[in-house]
Write a protein that holds these residues in place. Structure first.
Motif, PDB file in Angstrom:
ATOM      1  N   ASP A 125     -45.390  45.217 -85.714  1.00 56.27           N
ATOM      2  CA  ASP A 125     -44.056  44.666 -85.932  1.00 56.27           C
ATOM      3  C   ASP A 125     -43.352  45.388 -87.076  1.00 56.27           C
ATOM      4  O   ASP A 125     -43.912  45.545 -88.161  1.00 56.27           O
ATOM      5  CB  ASP A 125     -44.140  43.173 -86.248  1.00 56.27           C
ATOM      6  CG  ASP A 125     -42.775  42.524 -86.280  1.00 56.27           C
ATOM      7  OD1 ASP A 125     -42.104  42.533 -85.238  1.00 56.27           O
ATOM      8  OD2 ASP A 125     -42.377  42.036 -87.365  1.00 56.27           O
ATOM      9  N   GLY A 126     -42.162  45.884 -86.802  1.00 55.68           N
ATOM     10  CA  GLY A 126     -41.367  46.577 -87.813  1.00 55.68           C
ATOM     11  C   GLY A 126     -41.656  48.061 -87.921  1.00 55.68           C
ATOM     12  O   GLY A 126     -40.949  48.788 -88.622  1.00 55.68           O
ATOM     13  N   ARG A 127     -42.658  48.544 -87.232  1.00 53.22           N
ATOM     14  CA  ARG A 127     -42.967  49.981 -87.268  1.00 53.22           C
ATOM     15  C   ARG A 127     -41.923  50.750 -86.469  1.00 53.22           C
ATOM     16  O   ARG A 127     -41.356  50.240 -85.502  1.00 53.22           O
ATOM     17  CB  ARG A 127     -44.347  50.264 -86.699  1.00 53.22           C
ATOM     18  CG  ARG A 127     -45.426  49.553 -87.483  1.00 53.22           C
ATOM     19  CD  ARG A 127     -46.474  50.468 -87.905  1.00 53.22           C
ATOM     20  NE  ARG A 127     -47.427  49.707 -88.731  1.00 53.22           N
ATOM     21  CZ  ARG A 127     -48.491  50.223 -89.231  1.00 53.22           C
ATOM     22  NH1 ARG A 127     -48.776  51.470 -89.009  1.00 53.22           N
ATOM     23  NH2 ARG A 127     -49.294  49.500 -89.977  1.00 53.22           N
ATOM     24  N   VAL A 128     -41.726  52.005 -86.871  1.00 48.21           N
ATOM     25  CA  VAL A 128     -40.754  52.863 -86.210  1.00 48.21           C
ATOM     26  C   VAL A 128     -41.497  53.993 -85.505  1.00 48.21           C
ATOM     27  O   VAL A 128     -42.194  54.776 -86.146  1.00 48.21           O
ATOM     28  CB  VAL A 128     -39.733  53.430 -87.218  1.00 48.21           C
ATOM     29  CG1 VAL A 128     -38.749  54.366 -86.517  1.00 48.21           C
ATOM     30  CG2 VAL A 128     -38.988  52.300 -87.924  1.00 48.21           C
ATOM     31  N   PHE A 129     -41.348  54.046 -84.205  1.00 48.65           N
ATOM     32  CA  PHE A 129     -41.933  55.112 -83.393  1.00 48.65           C
ATOM     33  C   PHE A 129     -40.836  56.112 -83.096  1.00 48.65           C
ATOM     34  O   PHE A 129     -39.742  55.725 -82.668  1.00 48.65           O
ATOM     35  CB  PHE A 129     -42.499  54.540 -82.089  1.00 48.65           C
ATOM     36  CG  PHE A 129     -43.666  53.626 -82.293  1.00 48.65           C
ATOM     37  CD1 PHE A 129     -44.962  54.105 -82.191  1.00 48.65           C
ATOM     38  CD2 PHE A 129     -43.479  52.281 -82.585  1.00 48.65           C
ATOM     39  CE1 PHE A 129     -46.054  53.263 -82.383  1.00 48.65           C
ATOM     40  CE2 PHE A 129     -44.561  51.433 -82.778  1.00 48.65           C
ATOM     41  CZ  PHE A 129     -45.854  51.929 -82.676  1.00 48.65           C
ATOM     42  N   SER A 130     -41.103  57.394 -83.324  1.00 51.65           N
ATOM     43  CA  SER A 130     -40.063  58.397 -83.093  1.00 51.65           C
ATOM     44  C   SER A 130     -40.589  59.535 -82.232  1.00 51.65           C
ATOM     45  O   SER A 130     -41.733  59.957 -82.357  1.00 51.65           O
ATOM     46  CB  SER A 130     -39.499  58.931 -84.414  1.00 51.65           C
ATOM     47  OG  SER A 130     -40.512  59.479 -85.207  1.00 51.65           O
ATOM     48  N   CYS A 131     -39.712  60.000 -81.355  1.00 50.81           N
ATOM     49  CA  CYS A 131     -40.006  61.106 -80.460  1.00 50.81           C
ATOM     50  C   CYS A 131     -39.149  62.290 -80.890  1.00 50.81           C
ATOM     51  O   CYS A 131     -37.944  62.147 -81.077  1.00 50.81           O
ATOM     52  CB  CYS A 131     -39.678  60.713 -79.019  1.00 50.81           C
ATOM     53  SG  CYS A 131     -40.040  62.023 -77.839  1.00 50.81           S
ATOM     54  N   HIS A 132     -39.777  63.458 -81.079  1.00 46.59           N
ATOM     55  CA  HIS A 132     -39.076  64.674 -81.496  1.00 46.59           C
ATOM     56  C   HIS A 132     -39.259  65.718 -80.407  1.00 46.59           C
ATOM     57  O   HIS A 132     -40.390  66.073 -80.080  1.00 46.59           O
ATOM     58  CB  HIS A 132     -39.650  65.214 -82.801  1.00 46.59           C
ATOM     59  CG  HIS A 132     -39.517  64.263 -83.949  1.00 46.59           C
ATOM     60  ND1 HIS A 132     -39.461  64.681 -85.249  1.00 46.59           N
ATOM     61  CD2 HIS A 132     -39.430  62.910 -84.009  1.00 46.59           C
ATOM     62  CE1 HIS A 132     -39.353  63.644 -86.061  1.00 46.59           C
ATOM     63  NE2 HIS A 132     -39.335  62.560 -85.312  1.00 46.59           N
ATOM     64  N   VAL A 133     -38.147  66.208 -79.856  1.00 44.88           N
ATOM     65  CA  VAL A 133     -38.189  67.240 -78.810  1.00 44.88           C
ATOM     66  C   VAL A 133     -37.638  68.523 -79.414  1.00 44.88           C
ATOM     67  O   VAL A 133     -36.519  68.556 -79.918  1.00 44.88           O
ATOM     68  CB  VAL A 133     -37.376  66.828 -77.574  1.00 44.88           C
ATOM     69  CG1 VAL A 133     -37.412  67.934 -76.519  1.00 44.88           C
ATOM     70  CG2 VAL A 133     -37.905  65.519 -76.998  1.00 44.88           C
ATOM     71  N   LEU A 134     -38.440  69.594 -79.338  1.00 44.17           N
ATOM     72  CA  LEU A 134     -38.084  70.877 -79.953  1.00 44.17           C
ATOM     73  C   LEU A 134     -37.425  71.776 -78.901  1.00 44.17           C
ATOM     74  O   LEU A 134     -38.091  72.448 -78.135  1.00 44.17           O
ATOM     75  CB  LEU A 134     -39.347  71.546 -80.509  1.00 44.17           C
ATOM     76  CG  LEU A 134     -39.164  72.852 -81.266  1.00 44.17           C
ATOM     77  CD1 LEU A 134     -38.422  72.626 -82.561  1.00 44.17           C
ATOM     78  CD2 LEU A 134     -40.510  73.484 -81.534  1.00 44.17           C
ATOM     79  N   TYR A 135     -36.084  71.755 -78.864  1.00 47.00           N
ATOM     80  CA  TYR A 135     -35.344  72.575 -77.917  1.00 47.00           C
ATOM     81  C   TYR A 135     -35.291  74.031 -78.346  1.00 47.00           C
ATOM     82  O   TYR A 135     -35.146  74.927 -77.528  1.00 47.00           O
ATOM     83  CB  TYR A 135     -33.908  72.047 -77.757  1.00 47.00           C
ATOM     84  CG  TYR A 135     -33.849  70.767 -76.973  1.00 47.00           C
ATOM     85  CD1 TYR A 135     -33.934  70.772 -75.592  1.00 47.00           C
ATOM     86  CD2 TYR A 135     -33.715  69.541 -77.616  1.00 47.00           C
ATOM     87  CE1 TYR A 135     -33.881  69.609 -74.866  1.00 47.00           C
ATOM     88  CE2 TYR A 135     -33.664  68.364 -76.890  1.00 47.00           C
ATOM     89  CZ  TYR A 135     -33.739  68.411 -75.515  1.00 47.00           C
ATOM     90  OH  TYR A 135     -33.699  67.244 -74.802  1.00 47.00           O
ATOM     91  N   HIS A 136     -35.363  74.254 -79.638  1.00 46.36           N
ATOM     92  CA  HIS A 136     -35.245  75.584 -80.237  1.00 46.36           C
ATOM     93  C   HIS A 136     -35.879  75.439 -81.614  1.00 46.36           C
ATOM     94  O   HIS A 136     -35.884  74.343 -82.169  1.00 46.36           O
ATOM     95  CB  HIS A 136     -33.750  75.941 -80.343  1.00 46.36           C
ATOM     96  CG  HIS A 136     -33.491  77.282 -80.947  1.00 46.36           C
ATOM     97  ND1 HIS A 136     -33.366  77.462 -82.295  1.00 46.36           N
ATOM     98  CD2 HIS A 136     -33.330  78.494 -80.377  1.00 46.36           C
ATOM     99  CE1 HIS A 136     -33.135  78.741 -82.539  1.00 46.36           C
ATOM    100  NE2 HIS A 136     -33.107  79.385 -81.393  1.00 46.36           N
ATOM    101  N   PRO A 137     -36.424  76.516 -82.203  1.00 48.54           N
ATOM    102  CA  PRO A 137     -37.054  76.354 -83.521  1.00 48.54           C
ATOM    103  C   PRO A 137     -36.164  75.678 -84.572  1.00 48.54           C
ATOM    104  O   PRO A 137     -36.653  75.063 -85.498  1.00 48.54           O
ATOM    105  CB  PRO A 137     -37.393  77.788 -83.930  1.00 48.54           C
ATOM    106  CG  PRO A 137     -37.584  78.493 -82.640  1.00 48.54           C
ATOM    107  CD  PRO A 137     -36.599  77.870 -81.677  1.00 48.54           C
ATOM    108  N   GLU A 138     -34.859  75.764 -84.382  1.00 52.69           N
ATOM    109  CA  GLU A 138     -33.947  75.139 -85.353  1.00 52.69           C
ATOM    110  C   GLU A 138     -33.182  73.970 -84.758  1.00 52.69           C
ATOM    111  O   GLU A 138     -32.240  73.474 -85.354  1.00 52.69           O
ATOM    112  CB  GLU A 138     -32.973  76.192 -85.873  1.00 52.69           C
ATOM    113  CG  GLU A 138     -33.673  77.315 -86.615  1.00 52.69           C
ATOM    114  CD  GLU A 138     -32.739  78.447 -86.977  1.00 52.69           C
ATOM    115  OE1 GLU A 138     -31.536  78.338 -86.734  1.00 52.69           O
ATOM    116  OE2 GLU A 138     -33.230  79.453 -87.515  1.00 52.69           O
TER     117      GLU A 138
END
Length: 152
Positions: A125-138
């Protein structure tokens, strides 16, 4: 012929023109409109009952084809500290990070790169799950979901 821009910022948005002269055809020109978007992170809230499967989509507005062709990772955070749960390279099986004792046996990368957590616990409860997608190195697109756990 190409224009390479480094350290791209929104101020570089605008119309660019390339002009060159050829023989015997004369001058040729091409125009392109460049729109530089700022990195966006979308925030969501997910409510789930205790002991039901928690399923969090990676990027809600993207199709599975778009996301599956790029590297991605799932993280969980609390109090400013983030821990990596899963990484996925295109055309490779997901790699689960076993450093998290809390999530070691409870996470699975599901269809469309959604994160599945079973069973959700009060500690989630209250935790934040995040998804990061790397489209380009920057260029990384992120979505984060705060989880709320309810008991019956």
């Amino acid at each position: 012929w190409a224009l390479h821009l480094k350290n791209v910022t929104r101020s570089l948005s605008g119309q660019y023109e390339c002009t060159f002269t050829t023989y015997p055809y004369g001058t040729k020109a091409a125009k392109i409109q460049l729109i530089v978007k700022a990195e966006e992170e979308r925030h969501y809230l997910k409510k789930v009952w205790l002991n039901e499967t928690l399923e969090i989509p990676c990027l809600e507005d993207k199709t599975s084809e778009n996301v599956s062709t790029y590297p991605l990772k799932w993280l969980v955070g609390e109090n400013g500290r983030k821990e990596e749960l899963v990484t996925k390279e295109p055309s490779c099986p997901a790699v689960y990070r076993n450093s998290s004792v809390l999530y070691r046996q409870r996470v699975l990368l599901g269809f469309n790169n959604a994160l599945k957590v079973y069973p959700p616990k009060i500690i989630d409860d209250g935790r934040v799950f995040s998804c990061h997608v790397l489209y380009h190195p920057e260029r990384v697109q992120k979505s984060s979901t705060t989880v709320r756990i309810f008991g019956k």
